[in-house]
Design a protein around this motif. Structure first.
Motif, PDB file in Angstrom:
ATOM      1  N   LYS A 220     -15.442  -6.372  51.046  1.00 41.30           N
ATOM      2  CA  LYS A 220     -16.875  -6.314  51.307  1.00 41.30           C
ATOM      3  C   LYS A 220     -17.343  -7.684  51.792  1.00 41.30           C
ATOM      4  N   LEU A 221     -17.987  -7.715  52.962  1.00 38.92           N
ATOM      5  CA  LEU A 221     -18.549  -8.950  53.490  1.00 38.92           C
ATOM      6  C   LEU A 221     -19.707  -9.375  52.605  1.00 38.92           C
ATOM      7  N   LEU A 222     -19.695 -10.636  52.180  1.00 36.21           N
ATOM      8  CA  LEU A 222     -20.775 -11.186  51.358  1.00 36.21           C
ATOM      9  C   LEU A 222     -21.712 -11.949  52.267  1.00 36.21           C
ATOM     10  N   GLU A 223     -22.890 -11.398  52.463  1.00 36.57           N
ATOM     11  CA  GLU A 223     -23.836 -11.984  53.418  1.00 36.57           C
ATOM     12  C   GLU A 223     -24.976 -12.744  52.765  1.00 36.57           C
ATOM     13  N   ASN A 224     -25.216 -12.544  51.483  1.00 38.56           N
ATOM     14  CA  ASN A 224     -26.402 -13.113  50.856  1.00 38.56           C
ATOM     15  C   ASN A 224     -26.119 -14.326  49.984  1.00 38.56           C
ATOM     16  N   ILE A 225     -24.991 -14.969  50.167  1.00 41.11           N
ATOM     17  CA  ILE A 225     -24.693 -16.177  49.407  1.00 41.11           C
ATOM     18  C   ILE A 225     -25.162 -17.371  50.233  1.00 41.11           C
ATOM     19  N   THR A 226     -26.038 -18.154  49.656  1.00 40.42           N
ATOM     20  CA  THR A 226     -26.592 -19.297  50.383  1.00 40.42           C
ATOM     21  C   THR A 226     -25.509 -20.322  50.688  1.00 40.42           C
ATOM     22  N   THR A 227     -25.758 -21.118  51.705  1.00 33.67           N
ATOM     23  CA  THR A 227     -24.817 -22.180  52.064  1.00 33.67           C
ATOM     24  C   THR A 227     -24.640 -23.148  50.902  1.00 33.67           C
ATOM     25  N   ILE A 228     -25.712 -23.421  50.175  1.00 30.57           N
ATOM     26  CA  ILE A 228     -25.629 -24.344  49.023  1.00 30.57           C
ATOM     27  C   ILE A 228     -24.677 -23.783  47.973  1.00 30.57           C
ATOM     28  N   LYS A 229     -24.781 -22.492  47.675  1.00 35.30           N
ATOM     29  CA  LYS A 229     -23.890 -21.861  46.696  1.00 35.30           C
ATOM     30  C   LYS A 229     -22.454 -21.876  47.204  1.00 35.30           C
ATOM     31  N   GLN A 230     -22.258 -21.599  48.490  1.00 32.48           N
ATOM     32  CA  GLN A 230     -20.923 -21.650  49.064  1.00 32.48           C
ATOM     33  C   GLN A 230     -20.343 -23.059  48.945  1.00 32.48           C
ATOM     34  N   LEU A 231     -21.168 -24.058  49.213  1.00 29.32           N
ATOM     35  CA  LEU A 231     -20.718 -25.451  49.091  1.00 29.32           C
ATOM     36  C   LEU A 231     -20.337 -25.784  47.650  1.00 29.32           C
ATOM     37  N   GLU A 232     -21.111 -25.287  46.689  1.00 28.82           N
ATOM     38  CA  GLU A 232     -20.783 -25.499  45.277  1.00 28.82           C
ATOM     39  C   GLU A 232     -19.394 -24.954  44.964  1.00 28.82           C
ATOM     40  N   ILE A 233     -19.090 -23.788  45.515  1.00 21.60           N
ATOM     41  CA  ILE A 233     -17.794 -23.161  45.259  1.00 21.60           C
ATOM     42  C   ILE A 233     -16.668 -23.972  45.900  1.00 21.60           C
ATOM     43  N   ILE A 234     -16.781 -24.286  47.182  1.00 22.17           N
ATOM     44  CA  ILE A 234     -15.662 -24.955  47.854  1.00 22.17           C
ATOM     45  C   ILE A 234     -15.517 -26.418  47.433  1.00 22.17           C
ATOM     46  N   ASN A 235     -16.582 -27.019  46.940  1.00 25.74           N
ATOM     47  CA  ASN A 235     -16.486 -28.404  46.488  1.00 25.74           C
ATOM     48  C   ASN A 235     -15.543 -28.561  45.301  1.00 25.74           C
ATOM     49  N   ARG A 236     -15.271 -27.481  44.579  1.00 27.59           N
ATOM     50  CA  ARG A 236     -14.378 -27.517  43.411  1.00 27.59           C
ATOM     51  C   ARG A 236     -12.905 -27.357  43.784  1.00 27.59           C
ATOM     52  N   LEU A 237     -12.619 -27.048  45.032  1.00 30.98           N
ATOM     53  CA  LEU A 237     -11.251 -26.685  45.410  1.00 30.98           C
ATOM     54  C   LEU A 237     -10.514 -27.817  46.117  1.00 30.98           C
ATOM     55  N   ASP A 238      -9.244 -27.977  45.761  1.00 26.98           N
ATOM     56  CA  ASP A 238      -8.408 -29.020  46.369  1.00 26.98           C
ATOM     57  C   ASP A 238      -8.285 -28.867  47.884  1.00 26.98           C
ATOM     58  N   PHE A 239      -8.307 -27.638  48.367  1.00 28.56           N
ATOM     59  CA  PHE A 239      -8.142 -27.404  49.799  1.00 28.56           C
ATOM     60  C   PHE A 239      -9.149 -28.212  50.615  1.00 28.56           C
ATOM     61  N   PHE A 240     -10.341 -28.421  50.084  1.00 27.55           N
ATOM     62  CA  PHE A 240     -11.424 -29.042  50.839  1.00 27.55           C
ATOM     63  C   PHE A 240     -11.677 -30.514  50.491  1.00 27.55           C
ATOM     64  N   THR A 241     -10.819 -31.131  49.702  1.00 26.95           N
ATOM     65  CA  THR A 241     -11.078 -32.512  49.271  1.00 26.95           C
ATOM     66  C   THR A 241     -11.114 -33.507  50.423  1.00 26.95           C
ATOM     67  N   GLU A 242     -10.378 -33.264  51.484  1.00 23.27           N
ATOM     68  CA  GLU A 242     -10.334 -34.191  52.622  1.00 23.27           C
ATOM     69  C   GLU A 242     -11.487 -33.983  53.605  1.00 23.27           C
ATOM     70  N   PHE A 243     -12.282 -32.943  53.397  1.00 22.56           N
ATOM     71  CA  PHE A 243     -13.393 -32.627  54.297  1.00 22.56           C
ATOM     72  C   PHE A 243     -14.662 -33.335  53.820  1.00 22.56           C
ATOM     73  N   THR A 244     -15.423 -33.886  54.748  1.00 24.43           N
ATOM     74  CA  THR A 244     -16.723 -34.461  54.391  1.00 24.43           C
ATOM     75  C   THR A 244     -17.695 -33.318  54.129  1.00 24.43           C
ATOM     76  N   LEU A 245     -18.816 -33.642  53.529  1.00 21.96           N
ATOM     77  CA  LEU A 245     -19.840 -32.626  53.273  1.00 21.96           C
ATOM     78  C   LEU A 245     -20.298 -31.976  54.575  1.00 21.96           C
ATOM     79  N   ALA A 246     -20.507 -32.791  55.612  1.00 20.83           N
ATOM     80  CA  ALA A 246     -20.940 -32.258  56.914  1.00 20.83           C
ATOM     81  C   ALA A 246     -19.881 -31.316  57.500  1.00 20.83           C
ATOM     82  N   GLU A 247     -18.611 -31.672  57.351  1.00 15.08           N
ATOM     83  CA  GLU A 247     -17.528 -30.814  57.868  1.00 15.08           C
ATOM     84  C   GLU A 247     -17.479 -29.496  57.109  1.00 15.08           C
ATOM     85  N   ARG A 248     -17.687 -29.548  55.810  1.00 15.38           N
ATOM     86  CA  ARG A 248     -17.704 -28.321  55.002  1.00 15.38           C
ATOM     87  C   ARG A 248     -18.855 -27.418  55.441  1.00 15.38           C
ATOM     88  N   GLN A 249     -20.010 -28.014  55.708  1.00 14.91           N
ATOM     89  CA  GLN A 249     -21.159 -27.227  56.152  1.00 14.91           C
ATOM     90  C   GLN A 249     -20.884 -26.566  57.496  1.00 14.91           C
TER      91      GLN A 249
END
Length: 152
Positions: A2-31
């Motif tokens: 199921k495609l999740l369409e109603n999750i805000t970018t801020i909430k998505q950022l909160e989720i990915i900020n906890r993951l090792d996969f994204f540690t090398e990405f800047t905040l702007a790159e994650r956005q």
């Protein structure tokens, strides 16, 4: 899935900020990655992310939950992937059919990226994703070698 369409970018950022996969990405790159070139999906428990032989070339980064990977013909687990790990890199890189199946062990949220979307990303983000895929594939080879050695 199921495609999740109603999750805000801020909430998505909160989720990915906890993951090792994204540690090398800047905040702007994650956005940029979240806002422009990817989709979040919910895979309910016991449902499939994909099945062997499907023509789906998306790379899935697990944000929450867990998937089991197995060969369809014998249902023997090949492995499990959890938060911060990815699955589907073979089909993603080579644009070929799936060689395994992936089923949700629990409700699982994944970030899906297509190879077409990857080519549109800024070079610095694209290279970081490629580096993460290479590192992850190297780790999988190491684990598979260890598994084979134990069986011999």
């Amino acid at each position: 899935m199921k495609l999740l369409e109603n999750i805000t970018t801020i909430k998505q950022l909160e989720i990915i900020n906890r993951l090792d996969f994204f540690t090398e990405f800047t905040l702007a790159e994650r956005q940029v990655l979240l806002e422009s070139f990817s989709h979040l999906y919910l895979i309910s428990k016991d449902r499939y992310a994909f099945k062997r032989f499907e023509q789906d070339n998306r790379l899935y980064i697990i944000l929450n939950g867990e998937l089991r990977i197995f060969a369809e013909k014998d249902h023997v687990d090949i492995g499990h992937v959890g938060p911060g790990e990815f699955v589907g890199e073979g089909a993603f890189i080579s644009n070929r059919e799936r060689s395994t199946s992936a089923q949700a062990i629990s409700d699982t949220i994944v970030l899906a990226i297509t190879s077409e979307a990857l080519t549109k990303l800024p070079a610095v983000i694209r290279e970081k994703i490629k580096d993460k895929i290479i590192a992850g594939m190297s780790e999988r080879i190491h684990k598979l070698n260890h598994f084979i050695e134990e069986k011999l």
